[in-house]
Design an enzyme around this catalytic site. Structure first.
Site, PDB file in Angstrom:
ATOM      1  CG  ASP A   1      49.473 -69.378 -21.094  1.00 55.20           C
ATOM      2  OD1 ASP A   1      48.612 -68.518 -19.789  1.00 55.20           O
ATOM      3  OD2 ASP A   1      49.868 -69.206 -21.607  1.00 55.20           O
TER       4      ASP A   1
ATOM      5  CD  GLU B   1      43.114 -64.930 -11.754  1.00 51.94           C
ATOM      6  OE1 GLU B   1      42.065 -63.957 -12.171  1.00 51.94           O
ATOM      7  OE2 GLU B   1      42.819 -65.275 -10.331  1.00 51.94           O
TER       8      GLU B   1
ATOM      9  CG  ASP C   1      40.053 -65.351  -8.544  1.00 45.36           C
ATOM     10  OD1 ASP C   1      40.355 -64.618  -9.743  1.00 45.36           O
ATOM     11  OD2 ASP C   1      41.090 -65.761  -8.721  1.00 45.36           O
TER      12      ASP C   1
ATOM     13  CG  ASN D   1      51.116 -65.256 -14.765  1.00 46.93           C
ATOM     14  OD1 ASN D   1      51.702 -66.188 -14.950  1.00 46.93           O
ATOM     15  ND2 ASN D   1      50.255 -64.658 -15.044  1.00 46.93           N
TER      16      ASN D   1
HETATM   17  P1  GH3 Z   1      43.386 -63.456  -6.014  1.00 47.36           P
HETATM   18  O1  GH3 Z   1      44.260 -64.312  -4.892  1.00 47.36           O
HETATM   19  O2  GH3 Z   1      43.088 -61.764  -5.118  1.00 47.36           O
HETATM   20  O3  GH3 Z   1      42.631 -63.752  -7.108  1.00 47.36           O
HETATM   21  O4  GH3 Z   1      45.616 -63.255  -6.772  1.00 47.36           O
HETATM   22  P2  GH3 Z   1      45.967 -62.949  -7.812  1.00 47.36           P
HETATM   23  O5  GH3 Z   1      46.736 -63.038  -8.133  1.00 47.36           O
HETATM   24  O6  GH3 Z   1      44.880 -64.620  -8.580  1.00 47.36           O
HETATM   25  O7  GH3 Z   1      44.740 -61.931  -8.476  1.00 47.36           O
HETATM   26  P3  GH3 Z   1      45.400 -60.921  -9.839  1.00 47.36           P
HETATM   27  O8  GH3 Z   1      43.314 -60.188 -10.383  1.00 47.36           O
HETATM   28  O9  GH3 Z   1      45.666 -59.464  -9.475  1.00 47.36           O
HETATM   29  O10 GH3 Z   1      45.603 -61.336 -10.878  1.00 47.36           O
HETATM   30  C1  GH3 Z   1      45.213 -62.459 -12.018  1.00 47.36           C
HETATM   31  C2  GH3 Z   1      46.533 -63.161 -12.544  1.00 47.36           C
HETATM   32  O11 GH3 Z   1      45.877 -63.170 -14.049  1.00 47.36           O
HETATM   33  C3  GH3 Z   1      46.841 -61.293 -13.706  1.00 47.36           C
HETATM   34  C4  GH3 Z   1      47.194 -61.201 -14.808  1.00 47.36           C
HETATM   35  O12 GH3 Z   1      48.016 -62.172 -15.960  1.00 47.36           O
HETATM   36  C5  GH3 Z   1      47.485 -63.204 -14.630  1.00 47.36           C
HETATM   37  N1  GH3 Z   1      46.607 -63.854 -16.395  1.00 47.36           N
HETATM   38  C6  GH3 Z   1      45.798 -63.564 -16.729  1.00 47.36           C
HETATM   39  N2  GH3 Z   1      44.998 -64.178 -17.944  1.00 47.36           N
HETATM   40  C7  GH3 Z   1      45.917 -65.149 -18.039  1.00 47.36           C
HETATM   41  C8  GH3 Z   1      46.770 -65.830 -18.289  1.00 47.36           C
HETATM   42  O13 GH3 Z   1      46.113 -65.935 -20.162  1.00 47.36           O
HETATM   43  N3  GH3 Z   1      47.454 -66.502 -19.455  1.00 47.36           N
HETATM   44  C9  GH3 Z   1      48.197 -66.333 -17.930  1.00 47.36           C
HETATM   45  N4  GH3 Z   1      49.479 -67.068 -17.833  1.00 47.36           N
HETATM   46  N5  GH3 Z   1      48.316 -65.371 -16.910  1.00 47.36           N
HETATM   47  C10 GH3 Z   1      46.571 -64.735 -16.853  1.00 47.36           C
HETATM   48 MG    MG Z   2      42.770 -65.014  -8.328  1.00 43.79          MG
HETATM   49 MG    MG Z   3      41.073 -62.846 -10.339  1.00 37.54          MG
HETATM   50 MG    MG Z   4      41.810 -61.497  -8.591  1.00 31.78          MG
END
Ligand code: GH3
Ligand code: MG
Ligand code: MG
Ligand code: MG
Ligand code: MG
Length: 344
Positions: A233, A259, A216, A224
């Site tokens: 992306d 992610e 992760d 983002n």
């Molecule tokens: P942590 O270290 O705890 O994993 O924090 P984090 O910010 O990585 O985790 P969190 O689950 O809060 O955020 C994941 C983010 O990933 C939120 C979501 O908008 C983004 N995301 C999910 N799918 C995609 C994608 O296909 N493209 C992009 N650009 N962002 C994405």
């Molecule tokens: Mg994450």
């Molecule tokens: Mg995650």
């Molecule tokens: Mg997370």
């Protein structure tokens, strides 16, 4: 046959319509007697065929190789290579890449014995000399009809084979598509889960180790938020590529969602899995991705990821769900103790 009757029959043959019009087809006449060649040619001339001639078997084969005739009218008794032998060669090479189907009408002065032999060897029709030219004409036409049908069949078959190959290709494409994550090009979660069950069973049957890795990206939300979703992306694609090229080819890597990535490492005992994960973690830590900001600003963006690993066989991991949960618990532990690390 009376002359009036002959004329009437020739007229019938001529007026039998375009489906029966084989003018322009090539007829190869083979006979060691030039007078007989001439006789046959003149007899068939009213039908508008193109004629080729050969005076022995060897000449006949050269003529066939030089340009496939649509039909062969051939004498049986010739010095050297006889008509039956040439016919045998023509029929033996009827397959694709060979001569294809060429009807052969044999002519012989002999009676029944030769007739049976010739037909057994694949001659399509047989005439005993002297024969009536009208009969030869009718038989030639009937054979050319057969040849046209056969050619159409071969052509149809070719089209069918092509269509089949095309269908197969599209089926493969669709299958690949249904297994692929569109953003990263990695396998998707559905396919991963299919393979997970298979590999889990295999590992159990052969008591071979199998490690499962969850990865992760750390604080991906910040990436983002700071650089925009499209750049996010790009980061996902870069992480996918990095993990793919760091792992072994037999390791199954997929995007699990958002992610998160997931990998299955066959034959990897805990220490092997740990080493593999550490290599992936380091490779991601080393990435520097150029971000183009407004007004020509460029920044090199760095990132890290956390990884959790679990390995079977293990007494408390008897199902795939338990293995997935265990890897997730390890990942959670890696996140909770500061991120950018591998926990097991
Ligand atoms: P942590 O270290 O705890 O994993 O924090 P984090 O910010 O990585 O985790 P969190 O689950 O809060 O955020 C994941 C983010 O990933 C939120 C979501 O908008 C983004 N995301 C999910 N799918 C995609 C994608 O296909 N493209 C992009 N650009 N962002 C994405
Ligand atoms: Mg994450
Ligand atoms: Mg995650
Ligand atoms: Mg997370
Ligand atoms: Mg002869």
């Amino acid at each position: 046959m009376p002359e009036a009757e002959r004329k009437r029959m020739l007229e019938v043959a001529r007026r039998s319509g375009p489906a029966n019009d084989f003018s322009g087809r090539t007829v190869l006449i083979v006979d060691d007697d030039p007078a007989q060649v001439k006789h046959v040619r003149e007899g068939l001339a009213p039908h508008g065929y193109v004629f080729k001639e050969a005076l022995d078997g060897a000449q006949a084969l050269s003529a066939i190789r030089a340009g496939r005739p649509d039909l062969i009218v051939m004498d049986v008794e010739m010095p050297g290579l006889g008509g039956v032998e040439v016919c045998r060669i023509v029929k033996a090479n009827a397959g694709e890449g060979g001569f294809g189907f060429i009807p052969v009408i044999l002519m012989t002065a002999r009676q029944a014995a030769g007739k049976v032999e010739g037909l057994e060897l694949g001659a399509d029709d047989y005439l005993v000399k002297p024969f009536d030219m009208l009969e030869l004409g009718a038989r030639v036409k009937s054979m050319l009809r057969l040849k046209a049908l056969q050619d159409a069949l071969v052509e149809k078959n070719r089209e069918l084979e092509w269509a089949n190959r095309e269908l197969d290709r599209r089926r493969q494409e669709l299958l690949a598509l249904s297994r692929t994550d569109a953003l990263t090009g990695l396998f998707n979660r559905r396919y991963f889960e299919e393979r997970l069950s298979e590999e889990f069973m295999r590992s159990r049957r052969y008591r071979s180790p199998l490690s499962l890795v969850m990865l992760d990206i750390d604080h991906f939300k910040n990436i983002n938020d700071s650089y925009g979703h499209p750049f996010g992306d790009e980061v996902l694609r870069a992480v996918a590529q990095t993990a793919r090229s760091t792992l072994r080819e037999v390791d199954l890597l997929a995007r699990y969602g958002g992610e998160e990535f997931i990998a299955l490492l066959p034959e990897a005992a805990p220490q092997d899995a740990l080493r593999a994960c550490e290599r992936v973690r380091e490779a991601i830590e080393k990435l520097e991705l150029p971000w183009q900001g407004p007004g020509g600003v460029t920044r090199m963006v760095k990132l890290t990821a956390s990884l959790g690993v679990a390995t079977v066989p293990a007494d408390d991991l008897q199902e795939t769900e338990a293995l997935l949960r265990a890897a997730d618990v390890s990942l959670y532990s890696a996140k909770g103790t500061g991120r950018n690390r591998v926990h097991q």
